[in-house]
Design an enzyme around this catalytic site. Structure first.
Site, PDB file in Angstrom:
ATOM      1  N   THR A  88       0.816  -1.214   0.000  1.00  0.00           N
ATOM      2  CA  THR A  88       0.000   0.000   0.000  1.00  0.00           C
ATOM      3  C   THR A  88       0.848   1.262   0.000  1.00  0.00           C
ATOM      4  O   THR A  88       0.432   2.297  -0.514  1.00  0.00           O
ATOM      5  CB  THR A  88      -0.932  -0.014   1.226  1.00  0.00           C
ATOM      6  OG1 THR A  88      -1.818  -1.107   1.067  1.00  0.00           O
ATOM      7  CG2 THR A  88      -1.745   1.253   1.347  1.00  0.00           C
ATOM      8  N   TYR A  91      -8.322   0.578  -3.269  1.00  0.00           N
ATOM      9  CA  TYR A  91      -7.237   1.120  -4.085  1.00  0.00           C
ATOM     10  C   TYR A  91      -6.435  -0.041  -4.643  1.00  0.00           C
ATOM     11  O   TYR A  91      -6.632  -1.193  -4.256  1.00  0.00           O
ATOM     12  CB  TYR A  91      -6.319   2.019  -3.234  1.00  0.00           C
ATOM     13  CG  TYR A  91      -5.786   1.294  -2.022  1.00  0.00           C
ATOM     14  CD1 TYR A  91      -6.456   1.326  -0.815  1.00  0.00           C
ATOM     15  CD2 TYR A  91      -4.624   0.527  -2.108  1.00  0.00           C
ATOM     16  CE1 TYR A  91      -5.992   0.622   0.282  1.00  0.00           C
ATOM     17  CE2 TYR A  91      -4.149  -0.177  -1.009  1.00  0.00           C
ATOM     18  CZ  TYR A  91      -4.843  -0.118   0.183  1.00  0.00           C
ATOM     19  OH  TYR A  91      -4.390  -0.830   1.267  1.00  0.00           O
ATOM     20  N   SER A 121       1.906  -7.816  -0.471  1.00  0.00           N
ATOM     21  CA  SER A 121       2.711  -8.737   0.346  1.00  0.00           C
ATOM     22  C   SER A 121       2.008 -10.061   0.618  1.00  0.00           C
ATOM     23  O   SER A 121       2.627 -11.013   1.077  1.00  0.00           O
ATOM     24  CB  SER A 121       3.141  -8.077   1.647  1.00  0.00           C
ATOM     25  OG  SER A 121       2.052  -7.885   2.499  1.00  0.00           O
ATOM     26  N   THR A 174       1.716  -4.387   4.153  1.00  0.00           N
ATOM     27  CA  THR A 174       1.592  -4.615   5.600  1.00  0.00           C
ATOM     28  C   THR A 174       1.082  -6.013   5.947  1.00  0.00           C
ATOM     29  O   THR A 174       1.280  -6.475   7.064  1.00  0.00           O
ATOM     30  CB  THR A 174       0.658  -3.568   6.243  1.00  0.00           C
ATOM     31  OG1 THR A 174      -0.612  -3.634   5.599  1.00  0.00           O
ATOM     32  CG2 THR A 174       1.240  -2.180   6.148  1.00  0.00           C
ATOM     33  N   ASP A 175       0.437  -6.689   5.002  1.00  0.00           N
ATOM     34  CA  ASP A 175      -0.177  -7.992   5.328  1.00  0.00           C
ATOM     35  C   ASP A 175       0.816  -8.987   5.915  1.00  0.00           C
ATOM     36  O   ASP A 175       0.489  -9.742   6.836  1.00  0.00           O
ATOM     37  CB  ASP A 175      -0.792  -8.635   4.071  1.00  0.00           C
ATOM     38  CG  ASP A 175      -2.026  -7.900   3.582  1.00  0.00           C
ATOM     39  OD1 ASP A 175      -2.359  -6.838   4.146  1.00  0.00           O
ATOM     40  OD2 ASP A 175      -2.660  -8.386   2.622  1.00  0.00           O
ATOM     41  N   LYS A 229       0.319  -7.642  12.590  1.00  0.00           N
ATOM     42  CA  LYS A 229      -0.779  -6.812  12.093  1.00  0.00           C
ATOM     43  C   LYS A 229      -2.049  -7.308  12.776  1.00  0.00           C
ATOM     44  O   LYS A 229      -2.390  -8.487  12.673  1.00  0.00           O
ATOM     45  CB  LYS A 229      -0.886  -6.948  10.570  1.00  0.00           C
ATOM     46  CG  LYS A 229      -1.926  -6.031   9.952  1.00  0.00           C
ATOM     47  CD  LYS A 229      -1.912  -6.110   8.425  1.00  0.00           C
ATOM     48  CE  LYS A 229      -2.896  -5.096   7.834  1.00  0.00           C
ATOM     49  NZ  LYS A 229      -2.893  -5.091   6.366  1.00  0.00           N
ATOM     50  N   GLU A 289      -3.143 -30.126  27.959  1.00  0.00           N
ATOM     51  CA  GLU A 289      -4.388 -30.841  27.668  1.00  0.00           C
ATOM     52  C   GLU A 289      -4.177 -31.969  26.660  1.00  0.00           C
ATOM     53  O   GLU A 289      -5.101 -32.706  26.360  1.00  0.00           O
ATOM     54  CB  GLU A 289      -5.424 -29.864  27.111  1.00  0.00           C
ATOM     55  CG  GLU A 289      -6.044 -28.965  28.164  1.00  0.00           C
ATOM     56  CD  GLU A 289      -7.169 -28.132  27.559  1.00  0.00           C
ATOM     57  OE1 GLU A 289      -8.260 -28.662  27.336  1.00  0.00           O
ATOM     58  OE2 GLU A 289      -6.911 -26.943  27.281  1.00  0.00           O
TER      59      GLU A 289
HETATM   60  N1  DGL Z   1      -2.202  -6.244  -0.291  1.00  0.00           N
HETATM   61  C1  DGL Z   1      -1.659  -5.636   0.822  1.00  0.00           C
HETATM   62  C2  DGL Z   1      -0.182  -5.870   0.999  1.00  0.00           C
HETATM   63  O1  DGL Z   1       0.605  -5.540   0.127  1.00  0.00           O
HETATM   64  C3  DGL Z   1      -1.951  -4.198   0.867  1.00  0.00           C
HETATM   65  C4  DGL Z   1      -2.054  -3.830   2.264  1.00  0.00           C
HETATM   66  C5  DGL Z   1      -0.915  -2.961   2.743  1.00  0.00           C
HETATM   67  O2  DGL Z   1       0.186  -2.908   2.225  1.00  0.00           O
HETATM   68  O3  DGL Z   1      -1.210  -2.305   3.727  1.00  0.00           O
HETATM   69  O4  DGL Z   1       0.181  -6.354   2.043  1.00  0.00           O
END
Ligand code: DGL
Length: 376
Positions: A61, A75, A108, A141-142, A214, A333
């Site tokens: 992103t 987006y 990602s 971020t993923d 995340k 357990e």
């Molecule tokens: N598809 C996501 C990624 O590249 C976009 C989300 C992001 O980068 O925040 O991880």
């Protein structure tokens, strides 16, 4: 997230709107929202003293673009080249000499072991260069938490490595990418960041790659560390309040330069009313280990015990928890000794996948693999 490609343009509409807004208020417009002008050339002596940072662009992103300023969740990611992203934050030039390098342009979610290893090896090469003082990586971020964890466990350098992303594309109102990038440069340029392992800088916080995750699909404050961030960035200065307790980078037994592939490790996510056939089918795919992301304390449903024992005949079984935190208690357990199952220390299933995979490059012994989970 993605939308119709026909609607999309990488033209940054935000500069025009924000510049006009600022002009009305007679405000100074930050360079990343203006038409770009060459910043004033710094003194040569100052230039020489500044650290040299390479920023590797991988997409996400932070390189994303929406159709309008109000698109914060709708987006296209991975559109803008890293050099353009760098040019949008010329403020970084006051803290470091920066150059960009594009290795991927992907979301990602599309990382696999091959891509992660390619990136890690390139970072390792750069860190060996005497004229490179730190490396930054722009990343979706993923899966930041996975890539940065792999780097944290395998790079052999104490130079700062800082991974950053953004939750909103650069075209959005209140885009977080430019400040994340600037803060990351501040952190990467700081001598205090040496030897602290791979860092993830998001939303003014400095996280250890070991602990960060995340935790929300959309919010800017999505990145959290189980035991708190290592520090914060305030007004162009990093402030550290904690140190990573677990071995990382130079102190681990894993060296990215010697790893060309990772043994296949899969994750099975537990829920009510599971299909045992899916579990056993995974074990037929040639994996070396299976992370069973169990409910609560890595619990195994009564009707999944036999299938999981069958899986153990083919590959190593690791009990983890799907709760996101907490140690899985050995023989709590479940009959781990009897079944020769391993338990995770506190790693999430996705982090356990990477660590178990690295452990398998060293040993096939279940006791030794569990020790590695507890060590790191
Ligand atoms: N598809 C996501 C990624 O590249 C976009 C989300 C992001 O980068 O925040 O991880």
């Amino acid at each position: 997230m993605t939308g119709s490609p026909t609607k999309r343009s990488v033209t940054n509409v935000r500069p025009v709107i924000l510049a006009a807004f600022a002009a009305c208020l007679a405000l100074a417009v930050p360079a990343h929202v203006q038409a770009q002008e060459a910043p004033a050339k710094p003194e040569a002596a100052t230039e020489a003293k500044k650290p040299n940072i390479v920023i590797i662009g991988t997409g996400g992103t932070i390189a994303g673009a929406g159709a309008s300023t109000v698109n914060t969740g709708d987006y296209d990611s991975a559109k803008v080249a890293v050099d353009k992203i760098i040019a949008g934050v010329p403020e970084m030039k006051s803290v470091a000499n920066i150059r960009g390098e594009q290795i991927f342009q992907i979301g990602s979610e599309s990382y696999n072991d091959e891509r992660m290893l390619k990136l890690a090896k390139r970072v390792s090469e750069l860190l060996k260069q005497p004229d490179v003082d730190a490396v930054m990586i722009t990343h979706g971020t993923d899966t930041i938490e996975e890539t940065s964890y792999l780097l944290n466990l395998t790079l052999k350098s104490d130079k700062p490595v800082v991974v950053i992303g953004a939750m909103r594309p650069g075209t959005a109102l209140s885009a977080d990418g430019p400040l994340n990038l600037y803060n990351a440069a501040v952190v990467a340029a700081s001598p205090e960041s040496k030897g602290k392992g791979v860092l993830v800088v998001m939303n003014d916080e400095i996280h250890s790659a070991r602990d960060v995750a995340k935790t929300n699909a959309l919010k800017v404050e999505t990145f959290k560390s189980l035991y708190g961030p290592l520090g914060v960035v305030v007004e162009s200065k990093p402030y550290y309040y904690r140190l990573p307790a677990r071995p990382h980078t130079t102190a681990t037994e894993f060296d990215i330069d010697t790893i060309d592939a990772l043994p296949k490790v899969d994750v099975f996510y537990a829920h009510t009313s599971m299909d045992p056939g899916i579990l056993t089918a995974i074990a037929d795919r040639g994996g070396k280990a299976l992370i069973y992301a169990g409910t609560g304390n890595g619990s195994v449903a009564d009707y999944m015990e036999e299938p999981l024992k069958e899986v153990r005949k083919k590959e190593i079984v690791v009990r983890a928890t799907r709760t996101g935190s907490g140690q899985v208690v050995r023989n709590g357990e479940e009959k781990d000794d009897e079944n020769d199952w391993i338990v995770t220390a506190d790693q999430t299933p996705q982090k356990a996948r990477l660590l178990v995979s690295l452990a398998l490059t060293k040993t096939q012994d279940t006791k030794e693999i569990e020790k590695i989970l507890y060590k790191y």
